[in-house]
Enzyme design. Structure first.
Site, mmCIF file in Angstrom:
data_model
loop_
_atom_site.group_PDB
_atom_site.id
_atom_site.type_symbol
_atom_site.label_atom_id
_atom_site.label_comp_id
_atom_site.label_asym_id
_atom_site.label_seq_id
_atom_site.Cartn_x
_atom_site.Cartn_y
_atom_site.Cartn_z
ATOM 1 N N HIS A 178 18.198 8.529 -32.646
ATOM 2 C CA HIS A 178 18.910 7.878 -33.745
ATOM 3 C C HIS A 178 20.089 8.685 -34.251
ATOM 4 O O HIS A 178 21.067 8.127 -34.741
ATOM 5 C CB HIS A 178 17.932 7.443 -34.829
ATOM 6 C CG HIS A 178 17.157 6.270 -34.340
ATOM 7 N ND1 HIS A 178 15.925 6.386 -33.761
ATOM 8 C CD2 HIS A 178 17.535 4.976 -34.202
ATOM 9 C CE1 HIS A 178 15.553 5.204 -33.331
ATOM 10 N NE2 HIS A 178 16.502 4.322 -33.587
ATOM 11 N N ARG A 285 20.157 -2.757 -38.327
ATOM 12 C CA ARG A 285 18.974 -1.882 -38.373
ATOM 13 C C ARG A 285 18.614 -1.659 -39.844
ATOM 14 O O ARG A 285 19.047 -0.699 -40.472
ATOM 15 C CB ARG A 285 19.265 -0.551 -37.684
ATOM 16 C CG ARG A 285 19.360 -0.614 -36.162
ATOM 17 C CD ARG A 285 19.505 0.787 -35.575
ATOM 18 N NE ARG A 285 19.203 0.837 -34.153
ATOM 19 C CZ ARG A 285 20.121 0.838 -33.188
ATOM 20 N NH1 ARG A 285 21.400 0.783 -33.478
ATOM 21 N NH2 ARG A 285 19.756 0.917 -31.906
ATOM 22 N N ARG A 323 17.356 -7.373 -38.365
ATOM 23 C CA ARG A 323 16.078 -6.930 -37.817
ATOM 24 C C ARG A 323 15.258 -6.396 -38.980
ATOM 25 O O ARG A 323 15.737 -5.573 -39.756
ATOM 26 C CB ARG A 323 16.273 -5.825 -36.782
ATOM 27 C CG ARG A 323 14.910 -5.319 -36.295
ATOM 28 C CD ARG A 323 15.020 -4.291 -35.221
ATOM 29 N NE ARG A 323 15.463 -3.007 -35.725
ATOM 30 C CZ ARG A 323 15.706 -1.968 -34.946
ATOM 31 N NH1 ARG A 323 15.573 -2.087 -33.638
ATOM 32 N NH2 ARG A 323 16.093 -0.824 -35.447
ATOM 33 N N GLU A 422 11.104 -5.107 -26.443
ATOM 34 C CA GLU A 422 11.252 -3.671 -26.202
ATOM 35 C C GLU A 422 9.933 -3.024 -25.797
ATOM 36 O O GLU A 422 9.859 -1.832 -25.558
ATOM 37 C CB GLU A 422 11.885 -2.959 -27.404
ATOM 38 C CG GLU A 422 11.371 -3.380 -28.742
ATOM 39 C CD GLU A 422 12.167 -2.780 -29.918
ATOM 40 O OE1 GLU A 422 13.121 -2.023 -29.701
ATOM 41 O OE2 GLU A 422 11.793 -3.069 -31.058
ATOM 42 N N ASP A 446 14.073 1.281 -26.294
ATOM 43 C CA ASP A 446 12.617 1.359 -26.285
ATOM 44 C C ASP A 446 12.021 0.766 -25.016
ATOM 45 O O ASP A 446 11.031 1.281 -24.501
ATOM 46 C CB ASP A 446 12.040 0.654 -27.524
ATOM 47 C CG ASP A 446 12.112 1.555 -28.747
ATOM 48 O OD1 ASP A 446 11.790 2.752 -28.604
ATOM 49 O OD2 ASP A 446 12.510 1.079 -29.813
ATOM 50 N N ARG A 456 12.207 8.854 -25.586
ATOM 51 C CA ARG A 456 13.664 8.704 -25.686
ATOM 52 C C ARG A 456 14.348 9.840 -26.427
ATOM 53 O O ARG A 456 15.559 9.979 -26.376
ATOM 54 C CB ARG A 456 14.020 7.355 -26.331
ATOM 55 C CG ARG A 456 13.574 7.224 -27.746
ATOM 56 C CD ARG A 456 13.713 5.792 -28.250
ATOM 57 N NE ARG A 456 14.997 5.558 -28.899
ATOM 58 C CZ ARG A 456 15.286 4.461 -29.590
ATOM 59 N NH1 ARG A 456 14.383 3.480 -29.695
ATOM 60 N NH2 ARG A 456 16.450 4.310 -30.150
ATOM 61 N N CYS A 489 20.692 -5.441 -27.063
ATOM 62 C CA CYS A 489 21.186 -4.696 -28.217
ATOM 63 C C CYS A 489 20.889 -3.206 -28.158
ATOM 64 O O CYS A 489 21.192 -2.479 -29.089
ATOM 65 C CB CYS A 489 20.671 -5.298 -29.514
ATOM 66 S SG CYS A 489 18.905 -5.072 -29.739
HETATM 67 C C1 PEP Z 1 16.193 -0.456 -28.851
HETATM 68 O O1 PEP Z 1 15.057 0.002 -28.840
HETATM 69 O O2 PEP Z 1 16.892 -0.589 -27.826
HETATM 70 C C2 PEP Z 1 16.808 -0.872 -30.125
HETATM 71 C C3 PEP Z 1 17.941 -1.520 -30.145
HETATM 72 O O3 PEP Z 1 16.166 -0.511 -31.279
HETATM 73 P P1 PEP Z 1 16.213 0.980 -31.869
HETATM 74 O O4 PEP Z 1 17.195 1.771 -31.047
HETATM 75 O O5 PEP Z 1 16.641 0.884 -33.284
HETATM 76 O O6 PEP Z 1 14.819 1.441 -31.693
HETATM 77 MG MG MG Z 2 13.853 -0.175 -30.608
#
Ligand code: PEP
Ligand code: MG
Length: 567
Positions: A178, A285, A323, A422, A446, A456, A489
């Site tokens: 993030h 988000r 979301r 995901e 994810d 990740r 996304c």
């Molecule tokens: C993802 O998991 O690709 C996603 C868009 O959500 P986040 O990155 O916020 O987990």
């Molecule tokens: Mg995600």
């Protein structure tokens, strides 16, 4: 390009040196100056947050300001300085650490959670004491700098003054963590996972950060500096000309329309995404808004409604896909947990949290529904693993609609409802889930993590994190084949190398950091859908991730070679 500034949060205590009794007066002066500077900083931060998110969110800074002048801390410091005869930041650090340790053992969970705020204040005071960082004139403080840190939290990142901070580099993290995602939304170059970084760099060193190649160049030679200066000018010029094409339709050469939307994390983005050509928001988000205020409390329905409504109105006539809260994983938990989770990514995350905190969830659902009366809104749910969660969630949406009807509050009856794909089980079951919802949005960050079992955010396995793994690509294809509109996304959606593959697989929408939109628009407009479909068929028969990436890259380089020049 800039001089290095080090952020040593949670990493190192300040250097300790002895002082003479006659130095004490001077130490106090330095300390008072740092307190004054910190006070100014907190006040302006408070004003900024107040303007963006309102007085409630900004209230946390009052607590910070109070702690700054806390008489028990200052009293202890007065006692300890002559006793220890050390530089004042070392003594202050020790006094505050001691204070925090006591608070960590308190029974009251609220007071325990305030430790993070105290740490924040400590960090600010220490930062303001570092001689190399004390600007002598106001102009000097505006010097471009590169921030080096062990890690940055989302709120650290949100705090960065992007008029001076030109980029950052961290010891940990990964391209889809993030911190990196937030760097993208701020439009900042970032390089992550540089081991031993803080041992290598010194405050004030000139440096260049090359985000394209993942390089931090310390003390560059004049030739290197000249090369990068020229490169920067060329890049900025090329980028500007792409931004100017923002109103051209994102349609392939043979007529396939692809909606290009923005992923949004920060309020400052709302008013500017259109300038990059975003056709609305494909992923809001909401956790960064809900949990980011730092005051521990979640905004109520009314506050959320006001906030969402602003976003919907600023994107009109385009749609905003909200979301719902995706807390947990590497993001903030939505409440203090009694026990740390061993596997947070497999734990209490996303829709699992919402379905066990029904009232909190319904507050958010009603706020989104009410915002839908002011433009075009949609809602989607994170981390869905199967049909039961979908059924339970949809039932709550219906309940909220009914409550709003009873209250006589308006909402869009036909507001679209979707789920994120995901979790691999949701992808496998896409044909079963599709009839229940209006759209899918594939979260490739994810989906990749869970499909190939690669954390990740763990830099040790970062080289194994491959969104083009054939297992991931087949799951994406299976999802799209379920036949309802499907967006991408995750970070993959903004990768110009992979755009041909995603379009070929049948994605109808790509959502990404706004800064990437002009590049992706250009890419879409130079592609041929049929050619992309052929490529996707070949990818579905490929055996490894490299082959799939290369297939897509070949077509991308053939169709828009200029976007790859010099990268
Ligand atoms: C993802 O998991 O690709 C996603 C868009 O959500 P986040 O990155 O916020 O987990
Ligand atoms: Mg995600």
């Amino acid at each position: 390009m800039g001089t290095i500034r080090v952020d040593a949060r949670g990493h190192a205590s300040p250097a300790t040196r002895s002082i003479r009794p006659e130095d004490m007066e001077q130490e106090w002066q330095r300390f008072d100056a740092a307190i004054g500077r910190t006070e100014e900083e907190l006040k302006s931060l408070k004003a900024r947050v107040e303007k963006i998110s309102g007085a409630d969110e900004a209230a946390i800074f009052d607590a910070h300001l109070l702690f700054l002048r806390d008489s028990s801390v200052l009293g202890k410091l007065r006692k300890e300085l002559p006793r220890r005869l050390q530089n004042i930041e070392a003594v202050y650090y020790a006094v505050v650490q001691n204070f925090m340790e006591i608070m960590r053992h308190l029974d009251d969970p609220y007071l325990r959670s305030r430790v993070a705020d105290i740490e924040d204040v400590l960090h600010r005071v220490l930062k303001n004491m570092e001689p190399a960082k004390l600007p002598e004139t106001a102009e000097e403080s505006k010097e471009p700098m590169l921030l080096a840190a062990h890690d940055l939290t989302p709120s650290d990142t949100a705090d960065l003054d992007t008029s001076t901070v030109q980029g950052f580099v961290t010891e940990v993290g990964s391209a889809v963590s993030h911190t990196a995602i937030l760097a993208r939304s701020l439009g900042l170059p970032a390089v992550v996972a540089v081991p031993q970084l803080l041992l290598e760099v010194r405050v004030g060193q000139p440096a260049i950060l090359d985000g394209y190649n993942g390089l931090l160049i310390i003390n560059p030679t004049p030739e290197t500096t000249e090369y990068y200066q020229a490169l920067r000018v060329r890049k900025e010029k090329a980028y500007q000309s792409l931004v100017e094409q923002r109103d051209l339709p994102s349609v392939t050469l043979d007529g396939r329309a692809i909606r290009l939307a923005a992923n949004v994390e920060y309020a400052h983005e709302y008013s500017v995404i259109k300038g990059y050509g975003a056709e609305g928001v494909g992923l809001f988000r909401s956790e960064f808004f809900l949990l980011g205020s730092g005051n521990g409390g979640m905004p109520n329905e009314e506050q959320q409604y006001e906030h969402y409504r602003k976003l919907v109105e600023s994107c009109s006539p385009h749609e905003v896909v909200f979301r719902t809260l995706d807390s947990g994983g590497d993001k903030l938990p939505c409440e203090e947990m009694t026990e740390k989770e061993n596997n947070p990514f497999l734990g209490w995350r996303g829709i699992r949290v919402s379905l066990t905190r029904v009232e909190m969830f319904k507050d958010q659902l009603r706020a989104i529904l009410r915002a839908s009366a002011h433009g075009k809104a949609a809602v989607m749910f994170p981390m869905v693993s199967g049909i039961t969660e979908v059924r339970d969630t949809l039932a709550l949406v219906e309940e909220c609609k009914e409550e709003l009807r009873e209250r006589g509050q308006a909402f869009d009856e036909s507001m679209r409802v979707g789920i994120m794909i995901e979790v691999p089980s949701a992808a496998v079951m896409a044909d079963v889930l599709a009839p229940y919802v209006d759209f899918f949005s594939i979260g490739t960050n994810d989906l990749t993590q869970y499909t190939i079992a690669v954390d990740r955010v763990n830099f040790r396995v970062a080289s194994m994190f491959r969104p083009t793994h054939p297992g991931v690509i087949r799951l994406m294809s299976q999802t799209i084949q379920a036949g309802i509109p499907t967006a991408i996304c995750g970070e993959m959606g903004g990768d110009i190398t992979l755009v041909p593959l995603l379009i070929g697989l049948g994605a109808t929408e790509l959502s990404m950091s706004m800064h990437l939109l002009p590049l992706v628009r250009y890419a879409v407009r130079h592609l041929n859908f049929k050619e992309c479909q052929k490529l996707a068929q070949a990818a579905l028969h490929a055996e490894d991730s490299r082959t799939i990436r290369n297939l897509s890259r070949q077509l991308a380089e053939k169709r828009y070679p200029d976007l790859f020049a010099e990268v």
